[in-house]
Design an enzyme around this catalytic site. Structure first.
Site, PDB file in Angstrom:
ATOM      1  CG  ASN A 112     -79.930-103.611  -4.301  1.00 19.06           C
ATOM      2  OD1 ASN A 112     -80.121-104.285  -5.295  1.00 19.06           O
ATOM      3  ND2 ASN A 112     -78.728-103.256  -3.900  1.00 19.06           N
ATOM      4  CD  GLU A 126     -71.242-102.279 -14.715  1.00 24.44           C
ATOM      5  OE1 GLU A 126     -72.236-101.514 -14.731  1.00 24.44           O
ATOM      6  OE2 GLU A 126     -70.644-102.593 -13.671  1.00 24.44           O
TER       7      GLU A 126
HETATM    8  P1  IDP Z   1     -74.167-101.611  -5.593  1.00 24.32           P
HETATM    9  O1  IDP Z   1     -75.248-102.407  -6.324  1.00 24.32           O
HETATM   10  O2  IDP Z   1     -74.772-100.561  -4.693  1.00 24.32           O
HETATM   11  O3  IDP Z   1     -73.122-101.050  -6.538  1.00 24.32           O
HETATM   12  P2  IDP Z   1     -72.256-103.700  -4.839  1.00 24.32           P
HETATM   13  O4  IDP Z   1     -71.366-103.637  -3.642  1.00 24.32           O
HETATM   14  O5  IDP Z   1     -71.622-103.551  -6.181  1.00 24.32           O
HETATM   15  O6  IDP Z   1     -73.414-102.611  -4.605  1.00 24.32           O
HETATM   16  O7  IDP Z   1     -73.035-105.068  -4.761  1.00 24.32           O
HETATM   17  C1  IDP Z   1     -73.733-105.578  -5.869  1.00 24.32           C
HETATM   18  C2  IDP Z   1     -75.040-106.184  -5.394  1.00 24.32           C
HETATM   19  O8  IDP Z   1     -74.772-107.281  -4.514  1.00 24.32           O
HETATM   20  C3  IDP Z   1     -75.912-105.247  -4.559  1.00 24.32           C
HETATM   21  O9  IDP Z   1     -76.671-104.357  -5.360  1.00 24.32           O
HETATM   22  C4  IDP Z   1     -76.763-106.210  -3.775  1.00 24.32           C
HETATM   23  O10 IDP Z   1     -77.828-106.736  -4.565  1.00 24.32           O
HETATM   24  C5  IDP Z   1     -75.765-107.334  -3.483  1.00 24.32           C
HETATM   25  N1  IDP Z   1     -75.105-107.144  -2.180  1.00 24.32           N
HETATM   26  C6  IDP Z   1     -74.069-106.315  -1.893  1.00 24.32           C
HETATM   27  N2  IDP Z   1     -73.703-106.391  -0.601  1.00 24.32           N
HETATM   28  C7  IDP Z   1     -74.561-107.310  -0.060  1.00 24.32           C
HETATM   29  C8  IDP Z   1     -74.705-107.854   1.265  1.00 24.32           C
HETATM   30  O11 IDP Z   1     -73.973-107.511   2.214  1.00 24.32           O
HETATM   31  N3  IDP Z   1     -75.691-108.774   1.439  1.00 24.32           N
HETATM   32  C9  IDP Z   1     -76.507-109.198   0.419  1.00 24.32           C
HETATM   33  N4  IDP Z   1     -76.399-108.727  -0.825  1.00 24.32           N
HETATM   34  C10 IDP Z   1     -75.441-107.788  -1.066  1.00 24.32           C
END
Ligand code: IDP
Ligand code: MG
Length: 151
Positions: A112, A126
């Protein structure tokens, strides 16, 4: 002024979107106060993503974040944490709105494009995790960016 951390993930580097994404922050009026390319390793990622280590996708996330070097960016501005998160939008790029970074540059939940700190408290932690003393800079803000009472 707030400071926040952005990471241009391997997905941004591989797909050659780094310049366009940095340009968005500059156009918005957010100030780049530190920037460098670095290769991430498991130790720092286990710390950075400590809230996700028990999730089934964690090994895949680790591999993805170590696949290529990343670009880490320190960003400063009034309410910078919220503004950058708004510009980033939903974790799943398919759910992120058009006009946002994830909404415009990606199609994946994992791949993403960028990381953005989610709170002022985490941003501080961070920034210390990814930047050494002396790697974040203080320099004058452009005129006409804020009113005198905002800045
Ligand atoms: P964020 O980046 O929007 O803050 P977080 O929940 O902190 O989201 O998750 C960190 C990173 O972990 C996400 O940016 C994404 O790359 C990965 N991630 C989070 N949830 C999923 C999932 O359900 N499947 C695969 N990768 C995930
Ligand atoms: Mg997060």
């Amino acid at each position: 002024m707030e400071r926040t951390l952005v990471i241009l993930k391997p997905s941004a580097i591989a797909r050659e979107h780094a310049g366009e994404i940095i340009s968005r922050f500059e156009k918005k009026g957010l100030k780049i106060i530190g920037i460098k390319m670095m290769q991430l390793h498991e130790d720092i990622l286990r710390e950075h993503y400590a809230h996700l280590v028990d999730r089934p996708f964690f090994p895949s996330l680790l591999n993805s974040m170590m696949a290529l070097p990343v670009i880490v960016i320190g960003i400063e501005g009034v309410e910078a944490v919220t503004v950058v998160r708004q510009m980033t939008d939903a974790t799943n790029s398919r759910k992120a709105l058009p006009g946002t970074i994830r909404g415009d540059f990606g199609m994946s939940g994992q791949e993403n494009i960028i990381h953005a700190s989610d709170s002022v408290e985490n941003a501080e932690i961070e920034l210390k995790r990814f930047f050494a003393d002396g790697e974040l800079f203080d320099y004058p803000t452009k005129k006409f960016l804020y009113s005198p009472d905002e800045a």
